[in-house]
Motif scaffolding. Structure first.
Motif, short mmCIF file in Angstrom:
data_model
loop_
_atom_site.label_atom_id
_atom_site.label_comp_id
_atom_site.label_asym_id
_atom_site.label_seq_id
_atom_site.Cartn_x
_atom_site.Cartn_y
_atom_site.Cartn_z
N GLU A 302 -138.32 -90.05 92.20
CA GLU A 302 -139.54 -90.14 93.32
C GLU A 302 -139.79 -91.43 93.84
O GLU A 302 -140.06 -91.46 95.17
N SER A 303 -139.36 -92.68 93.20
CA SER A 303 -139.46 -93.63 93.76
C SER A 303 -138.06 -94.22 94.68
O SER A 303 -138.31 -95.21 95.41
N ASP A 304 -136.99 -93.86 94.35
CA ASP A 304 -135.72 -94.31 94.90
C ASP A 304 -134.85 -93.25 95.27
O ASP A 304 -133.69 -93.05 95.04
N PRO A 305 -135.31 -92.23 96.23
CA PRO A 305 -134.29 -91.29 96.85
C PRO A 305 -133.26 -91.92 97.64
O PRO A 305 -132.14 -91.36 97.62
N GLY A 306 -133.42 -93.17 97.85
CA GLY A 306 -132.39 -93.95 98.75
C GLY A 306 -131.15 -93.98 97.59
O GLY A 306 -130.05 -94.01 98.35
N HIS A 307 -131.34 -93.97 96.51
CA HIS A 307 -130.02 -94.16 95.59
C HIS A 307 -129.14 -93.05 95.87
O HIS A 307 -128.14 -93.16 96.09
N TYR A 308 -129.47 -91.76 95.87
CA TYR A 308 -128.63 -90.53 96.23
C TYR A 308 -128.23 -90.42 97.61
O TYR A 308 -127.15 -89.96 98.13
N LEU A 309 -129.14 -90.89 98.60
CA LEU A 309 -128.78 -90.89 100.03
C LEU A 309 -127.72 -91.81 100.37
O LEU A 309 -127.03 -91.62 100.98
N ASP A 310 -127.79 -93.13 99.30
CA ASP A 310 -126.56 -93.88 99.64
C ASP A 310 -125.19 -93.79 99.01
O ASP A 310 -124.21 -94.35 99.22
N LEU A 311 -125.21 -92.65 98.16
CA LEU A 311 -124.03 -92.56 97.31
C LEU A 311 -122.88 -91.90 98.32
O LEU A 311 -121.75 -92.44 97.77
N PRO A 312 -123.03 -91.20 99.29
CA PRO A 312 -121.70 -90.97 100.09
C PRO A 312 -121.08 -92.35 100.43
O PRO A 312 -119.74 -92.63 100.35
N ALA A 313 -121.90 -93.32 101.20
CA ALA A 313 -121.20 -94.33 101.66
C ALA A 313 -120.69 -95.31 100.42
O ALA A 313 -119.69 -96.04 100.72
N PHE A 314 -121.34 -95.50 99.29
CA PHE A 314 -120.96 -96.38 98.17
C PHE A 314 -119.77 -95.61 97.57
O PHE A 314 -118.84 -96.58 97.41
N TYR A 315 -119.56 -94.47 97.49
CA TYR A 315 -118.14 -93.81 97.09
C TYR A 315 -117.11 -93.81 97.97
O TYR A 315 -116.02 -93.87 97.72
N GLN A 316 -117.54 -93.63 99.30
CA GLN A 316 -116.52 -93.68 100.37
C GLN A 316 -116.03 -95.01 100.52
O GLN A 316 -114.62 -95.11 100.57
N ALA A 317 -116.71 -96.05 100.24
CA ALA A 317 -115.85 -97.48 100.28
C ALA A 317 -115.00 -97.37 99.06
O ALA A 317 -113.85 -98.06 99.35
N LYS A 318 -115.35 -96.98 97.94
CA LYS A 318 -114.39 -96.98 96.80
C LYS A 318 -113.19 -96.26 97.03
O LYS A 318 -111.96 -96.69 96.86
N ARG A 319 -113.26 -94.93 97.67
CA ARG A 319 -112.04 -94.30 97.84
C ARG A 319 -111.21 -94.88 98.93
O ARG A 319 -110.28 -94.96 98.82
N ASP A 320 -111.88 -95.58 100.06
CA ASP A 320 -111.06 -96.06 101.07
C ASP A 320 -110.31 -97.27 100.51
O ASP A 320 -109.18 -97.60 100.79
N GLN A 321 -111.08 -98.14 99.47
CA GLN A 321 -110.42 -99.29 98.71
C GLN A 321 -109.29 -98.89 98.02
O GLN A 321 -108.14 -99.42 97.95
N PHE A 322 -109.48 -97.70 97.03
CA PHE A 322 -108.25 -97.48 96.31
C PHE A 322 -107.05 -96.99 97.31
O PHE A 322 -105.90 -97.08 97.03
N CYS A 323 -107.56 -95.97 98.51
CA CYS A 323 -106.42 -95.60 99.21
C CYS A 323 -105.67 -96.58 99.88
O CYS A 323 -104.42 -96.85 99.85
#
Ligand code: PMP
Ligand code: GLN
Length: 406
Positions: A302-323
């Motif tokens: 309820e308080s932090d829907p932003g957490h899951y809304l930000d996940l694509p960008a969060f993990y995309q950065a990790k994917r891009d770093q790893f690649c």
């Protein structure tokens, strides 16, 4: 042959369950004689034994959000430590229903259509036990997550394995159609897909709708990576499509979304009639799920829907770093479209089977990964290894430095 019943003997011969034999009078005949210890346990143990960087089993090496941990501490202290309601805490089910409406446009009844389970694993197991009758066939798309096949067989069903089309791991819908028989009851769909990172497109959903129209086929959607899609793609949940949702059990996991795989809290959204059957099983498998964590998740959703809304960008950065870190290595790859797994093709390095090479990489080079063939009934055209990039940058850098030297 279109689909084949899985023969796991190749895989499991390499990972036997150990222990002494009981005296003959106490011997039981195994219900899963060809099933060994899961590859996740095998590779994580091997990594620990050899001090390897563990990119095998999928779990983050960074913490859950502090705000969520605060809520857990609060609810533990507030005395929310007795059994929760069997179907899940109403406040959490309400939040799941709200999220389903906000993200997928589907209005679900939190009382009758949402069930909180001990991780997605339990939701998948209960769903399969609930709907598969002895003799039913269940279609699985290979590589298939390892819990599906044993659950189907324990229910008395037969898993029919259909390979995804390499190298993109797309679904060959004509092949799926030709595997359907009068005994086919269930099709399991996993998107974003573990272990390949592939995601279903709107065209796939249209093909799926056409495939099931007028049939008795039910759908089990494994959507645990629903918030981990890259490059602006939208998650094609079964819940977005009314004609699919009416025949679907859709499973997700808070473990993935909140970097807390050890909590083992998931859920299943399904129409009331299917939910009723699911709960008939669920109530005797686990009855209910850890109470203070359910309170905490309800608050945080309820308080932090932003957490899951930000996940694509969060993990995309990790994917891009790893690649980016793997550039210049001899591994070949197409960046994952979703999930926190990256497949690497190692055919420029060795022609060893992936199971052998994964072991050797762990033991000799110090990086653990998952051989993808263990999720397949038929050999893959190109063997590949799966690496988990849900890790801090320093972990990814250390692993990539080793992989670049190979
Ligand atoms: N399905 C898939 C595709 C998964 O990757 C996982 C675990 N990573 C699960 C189900 C099980 O999820 P949980 O840990 O919540 O049981
Ligand atoms: N789903 C996780 C993975 O794919 C592992 C879960 C488990 O260890 N059972 O790595």
């Amino acid at each position: 042959m279109i689909g084949v019943a899985r023969d796991r003997s190749q895989t499991n011969r390499q990972f036997p369950v150990t222990g002494s034999m009981p005296p003959p009078s106490l011997a039981i005949s195994s219900k899963l004689p060809d099933v060994g210890t899961t590859i996740f346990t095998v590779m994580s143990q091997l990594a620990a034994e050899h001090g390897a960087i563990n990119l095998s089993q999928g779990f983050p090496d960074f913490p859950a959000p502090e705000g969520l941990l605060d809520r857990v501490r609060h609810h533990l202290g507030a005395g929310h430590n007795q059994y929760a309601p069997m179907a899940g805490l109403p406040a959490l089910r309400e939040q799941i229903a709200r999220k389903t409406l906000a993200l997928y446009g589907r209005q679900v009844d939190a009382d009758a259509e949402v069930t909180v389970t001990s991780g997605a694993t339990s939701a998948l197991f209960c769903a399969i036990e609930a709907v598969v009758q002895p003799g039913d066939e269940v279609l699985c798309l290979d590589p298939a997550y390892d819990s599906y096949d044993p659950a189907i067989r324990l229910a008395g069903g037969r898993a029919v394995h259909i390979p995804l089309r390499e190298p993109a791991f797309s679904v060959d819908w004509d092949r799926v159609r030709s595997a359907i028989t009068p005994r086919t009851r269930l099709l399991i769909i996993n998107s974003p897909h573990n272990p390949t990172g592939a995601v279903l497109s709107p065209a796939d959903m249209a093909a799926l709708a056409e495939l099931v129209r007028g049939t008795r086929l039910l759908l089990l959607g494994d959507e645990v990576y629903e918030h981990i899609l890259f490059d602006g793609q939208r998650h094609e949940s079964l819940l977005r499509y009314p004609e699919l949702a009416e025949r679907s059990l859709v499973v997700s996991s808070f473990g993935k979304t909140y970097h807390a795989t050890g909590w083992k809290i998931g859920y299943c959204v399904a129409p009331a009639a299917l939910t009723r059957e699911l709960r008939r099983v669920h109530q005797f498998v686990q009855f209910c799920v850890v109470t203070p964590l359910q309170y905490a998740l309800a608050d945080f959703l309820e308080s932090d829907p932003g957490h899951y809304l930000d996940l694509p960008a969060f993990y995309q950065a990790k994917r891009d770093q790893f690649c980016a870190l793997l550039q210049g290595s001899r591994f070949r790859f197409t960046p994952a479209a979703g999930t926190y797994f990256q497949l690497l093709d190692y055919s420029a390095i060795t022609d060893e089977p992936d199971v052998d090479y994964a072991r050797r990489l762990t033991v000799e080079s110090g990086v653990a990964c998952i051989p993808v063939s263990v999720f397949c009934a038929e050999p893959m055209l190109t063997p590949r290894l799966r690496f988990c990039f849900a890790k801090d940058l320093t972990t990814l850098e250390r692993a990539a430095e080793i992989l670049r030297r190979i």
